[in-house]
Design a protein around this motif. Sequence first.
Motif, PDB file in Angstrom:
ATOM      1  N   TYR A 163       3.785   6.213  24.507  1.00 33.91           N
ATOM      2  CA  TYR A 163       3.945   6.643  23.020  1.00 33.91           C
ATOM      3  C   TYR A 163       2.288   7.048  22.624  1.00 33.91           C
ATOM      4  O   TYR A 163       1.508   7.203  23.361  1.00 33.91           O
ATOM      5  CB  TYR A 163       3.226   5.115  22.304  1.00 33.91           C
ATOM      6  CG  TYR A 163       5.121   4.316  22.742  1.00 33.91           C
ATOM      7  CD1 TYR A 163       6.281   3.905  22.120  1.00 33.91           C
ATOM      8  CD2 TYR A 163       5.032   3.159  23.469  1.00 33.91           C
ATOM      9  CE1 TYR A 163       7.474   3.156  21.555  1.00 33.91           C
ATOM     10  CE2 TYR A 163       6.370   2.347  24.169  1.00 33.91           C
ATOM     11  CZ  TYR A 163       6.736   2.605  23.177  1.00 33.91           C
ATOM     12  OH  TYR A 163       8.144   2.083  23.577  1.00 33.91           O
ATOM     13  N   LYS A 219       9.792  -2.673  17.987  1.00 41.02           N
ATOM     14  CA  LYS A 219      10.765  -2.305  16.767  1.00 41.02           C
ATOM     15  C   LYS A 219      11.763  -1.270  17.230  1.00 41.02           C
ATOM     16  O   LYS A 219      12.710  -1.057  17.400  1.00 41.02           O
ATOM     17  CB  LYS A 219      10.521  -2.634  15.591  1.00 41.02           C
ATOM     18  CG  LYS A 219      12.192  -2.566  14.417  1.00 41.02           C
ATOM     19  CD  LYS A 219      11.659  -3.487  13.556  1.00 41.02           C
ATOM     20  CE  LYS A 219      13.492  -3.570  13.004  1.00 41.02           C
ATOM     21  NZ  LYS A 219      13.265  -4.298  11.375  1.00 41.02           N
ATOM     22  N   ALA A 220      11.070   0.386  17.540  1.00 38.38           N
ATOM     23  CA  ALA A 220      11.680   1.500  17.801  1.00 38.38           C
ATOM     24  C   ALA A 220      12.472   1.784  18.392  1.00 38.38           C
ATOM     25  O   ALA A 220      13.077   2.368  19.152  1.00 38.38           O
ATOM     26  CB  ALA A 220      10.733   2.659  17.279  1.00 38.38           C
ATOM     27  N   TRP A 258      12.425   2.711  23.156  1.00 40.45           N
ATOM     28  CA  TRP A 258      12.048   4.064  23.607  1.00 40.45           C
ATOM     29  C   TRP A 258      13.192   5.040  23.111  1.00 40.45           C
ATOM     30  O   TRP A 258      14.175   4.408  24.260  1.00 40.45           O
ATOM     31  CB  TRP A 258      11.300   3.888  25.107  1.00 40.45           C
ATOM     32  CG  TRP A 258      10.858   4.596  25.811  1.00 40.45           C
ATOM     33  CD1 TRP A 258      11.876   5.963  26.729  1.00 40.45           C
ATOM     34  CD2 TRP A 258       9.882   5.980  25.683  1.00 40.45           C
ATOM     35  NE1 TRP A 258      10.792   6.963  27.554  1.00 40.45           N
ATOM     36  CE2 TRP A 258      10.119   6.628  26.303  1.00 40.45           C
ATOM     37  CE3 TRP A 258       8.614   5.165  25.437  1.00 40.45           C
ATOM     38  CZ2 TRP A 258       8.951   8.513  26.866  1.00 40.45           C
ATOM     39  CZ3 TRP A 258       7.964   6.612  25.269  1.00 40.45           C
ATOM     40  CH2 TRP A 258       7.708   6.915  26.060  1.00 40.45           C
ATOM     41  N   ALA A 273      10.175   6.407  21.284  1.00 37.87           N
ATOM     42  CA  ALA A 273       9.663   6.318  19.824  1.00 37.87           C
ATOM     43  C   ALA A 273       9.575   7.591  19.432  1.00 37.87           C
ATOM     44  O   ALA A 273       8.590   8.237  19.393  1.00 37.87           O
ATOM     45  CB  ALA A 273       8.896   5.518  20.096  1.00 37.87           C
ATOM     46  N   THR A 274      11.344   8.344  18.543  1.00 37.06           N
ATOM     47  CA  THR A 274      11.165   9.615  18.050  1.00 37.06           C
ATOM     48  C   THR A 274      10.393   8.474  16.134  1.00 37.06           C
ATOM     49  O   THR A 274      10.950   7.807  15.940  1.00 37.06           O
ATOM     50  CB  THR A 274      12.168  10.078  17.819  1.00 37.06           C
ATOM     51  OG1 THR A 274      13.132   9.021  17.135  1.00 37.06           O
ATOM     52  CG2 THR A 274      13.409  10.185  19.265  1.00 37.06           C
ATOM     53  N   LYS A 275       9.891  10.138  15.868  1.00 36.56           N
ATOM     54  CA  LYS A 275       9.512   9.810  14.045  1.00 36.56           C
ATOM     55  C   LYS A 275      10.932   9.250  13.451  1.00 36.56           C
ATOM     56  O   LYS A 275      10.387   8.595  12.523  1.00 36.56           O
ATOM     57  CB  LYS A 275       8.838  11.290  13.772  1.00 36.56           C
ATOM     58  CG  LYS A 275      10.281  12.441  13.671  1.00 36.56           C
ATOM     59  CD  LYS A 275       9.997  13.367  13.212  1.00 36.56           C
ATOM     60  CE  LYS A 275      10.827  14.573  13.314  1.00 36.56           C
ATOM     61  NZ  LYS A 275      10.376  16.479  13.007  1.00 36.56           N
ATOM     62  N   GLU A 276      11.641   9.572  13.325  1.00 34.15           N
ATOM     63  CA  GLU A 276      13.068   9.133  13.029  1.00 34.15           C
ATOM     64  C   GLU A 276      13.294   7.337  12.565  1.00 34.15           C
ATOM     65  O   GLU A 276      13.230   6.717  11.504  1.00 34.15           O
ATOM     66  CB  GLU A 276      14.124   9.706  13.132  1.00 34.15           C
ATOM     67  CG  GLU A 276      14.270  11.104  13.082  1.00 34.15           C
ATOM     68  CD  GLU A 276      13.682  12.386  13.718  1.00 34.15           C
ATOM     69  OE1 GLU A 276      13.945  13.595  13.396  1.00 34.15           O
ATOM     70  OE2 GLU A 276      12.843  11.640  14.452  1.00 34.15           O
ATOM     71  N   LYS A 277      12.637   7.105  13.793  1.00 34.46           N
ATOM     72  CA  LYS A 277      12.767   6.347  14.518  1.00 34.46           C
ATOM     73  C   LYS A 277      11.805   4.386  14.308  1.00 34.46           C
ATOM     74  O   LYS A 277      11.805   3.605  13.723  1.00 34.46           O
ATOM     75  CB  LYS A 277      13.243   5.809  16.681  1.00 34.46           C
ATOM     76  CG  LYS A 277      14.687   6.025  16.371  1.00 34.46           C
ATOM     77  CD  LYS A 277      14.952   6.077  18.774  1.00 34.46           C
ATOM     78  CE  LYS A 277      14.871   4.638  18.932  1.00 34.46           C
ATOM     79  NZ  LYS A 277      14.687   5.110  20.165  1.00 34.46           N
ATOM     80  N   ILE A 278      10.717   5.743  14.379  1.00 32.08           N
ATOM     81  CA  ILE A 278       9.356   5.139  14.373  1.00 32.08           C
ATOM     82  C   ILE A 278       9.899   4.987  11.751  1.00 32.08           C
ATOM     83  O   ILE A 278       9.726   3.628  12.099  1.00 32.08           O
ATOM     84  CB  ILE A 278       8.438   5.700  14.452  1.00 32.08           C
ATOM     85  CG1 ILE A 278       8.232   5.866  15.693  1.00 32.08           C
ATOM     86  CG2 ILE A 278       7.670   5.384  13.940  1.00 32.08           C
ATOM     87  CD1 ILE A 278       7.457   6.395  16.362  1.00 32.08           C
ATOM     88  N   ALA A 280      12.031   4.753   9.954  1.00 25.29           N
ATOM     89  CA  ALA A 280      12.860   3.159   9.997  1.00 25.29           C
ATOM     90  C   ALA A 280      12.805   1.604  10.472  1.00 25.29           C
ATOM     91  O   ALA A 280      13.058   0.908   9.635  1.00 25.29           O
ATOM     92  CB  ALA A 280      14.345   3.709  10.591  1.00 25.29           C
ATOM     93  N   ALA A 281      11.908   1.931  11.598  1.00 24.64           N
ATOM     94  CA  ALA A 281      11.004   0.526  12.130  1.00 24.64           C
ATOM     95  C   ALA A 281      10.512   0.374  11.418  1.00 24.64           C
ATOM     96  O   ALA A 281      10.024  -0.989  10.619  1.00 24.64           O
ATOM     97  CB  ALA A 281      10.808   1.161  13.202  1.00 24.64           C
TER      98      ALA A 281
END
Length: 386
Positions: free
Chosen positions: A25, A320-321, A323, A325-330, A332-333
């Motif tokens: 990460y 929570k994001a 693996w 961990a993309t910027k979009e997933k982070i 959102a988390a």
Amino acid sequence: MLKRSLTGAIAALALALPATAQETYTIGLTGAMTGPAAGTLGPAVEGLRLYIDQLNAKGGIDGRKVNLILQDDSAEASKAAANVKRLVAQDNVPVLVNASLSSTYAPMLAETRRAGVPVLFMGAVCPKEVLPPNADPLQFCSTGFAQTYDSRAALEYVKSVAKGPVNVGYAAMAIPVSRSEIDFAASEAEKMGFKTVAKEVIPPPTPDYTPFATKIKDAGANWAFSWAPWVTEIRTFEALRRLGWDGQFLTIAHLEAEGELPRVKDPKFYVMGANSFYADGLPIHKEIEAAAKSGGAKYPANQMTEGWLGGLALEAALRKAGWPATKEKIAAAMSDLKVDTKGLRGVPMVWTKDNHFRTQQAYRVYHWDGNKISVLQDWKVYDVGK
């Protein structure tokens, strides 16, 4: 045959190495690690570094280490912009931390918005864009102090303890965020029946605070309030005392506050903040002290709370994001996150889709009681956005 096998092994290793490097990460940070603001923001950066070091020593997040890339901007806007451009374009960080002055925000955000990268303000003042009901989808803040909420809580405390008329002298640093907060405080104070007798806006590189303190004293202030970087708060107070002013001074408890109370030794100097003091002796305080000692920390452990809280929030968001961990997933988390502050704050830190500051803010008031640091007002909880 041997040569062919060796060549194949080297090729396989070459392919494997980048893949291993990518199995981490990554967090990027631009912060005021040197320069005039380093005393306030440097400890937050070091606190985050120690948190990530400890996290990695325990195995990271589900076996993957966290790579923290630190860039110094000395609180200069141009350096912050260059740092962020490099972190986003070259290092491909999916989340970025700002631990610098508000003057760095605009050029930094120009880069992060373009790239769609979420930003955590840590130790740095929370911008209004993180507040409800219309929080920016890419801006978040873990910092304890916050515009409007701090002043309201501070003035309510004054109202609860003041005896007789309240004549307030205000001290701000000549930076936009401090000036606007003092203007807000003065406006709110008038609604409470307080009288504004002086409002001093002090340039950052001020060698002598006496002229500003003199105006507050001569105006007849019996209370003073400052919402500014610590240097403005403490030096204004000390200048007032040198002039013989015997009023009560309330200010925001920045990272330096706990170390300064025993030095100042003044029962009428009150500091209000959202972070617990290490004088409370909680297990989390002892954990941070141990990490600071083993990690060769430059700053006192009691100045690292903001960095540790930033670490707690980032770890929770990355977990929570999931693996990778993309910027979009982070992002959102982070928009739906509850962080256990483990006693560093009076309440958990909760972010929602519309509120990237927190749903509740709790404040404590500390002072020097003549022998030790003690609590004047225990946690008072406010609902944010109501």
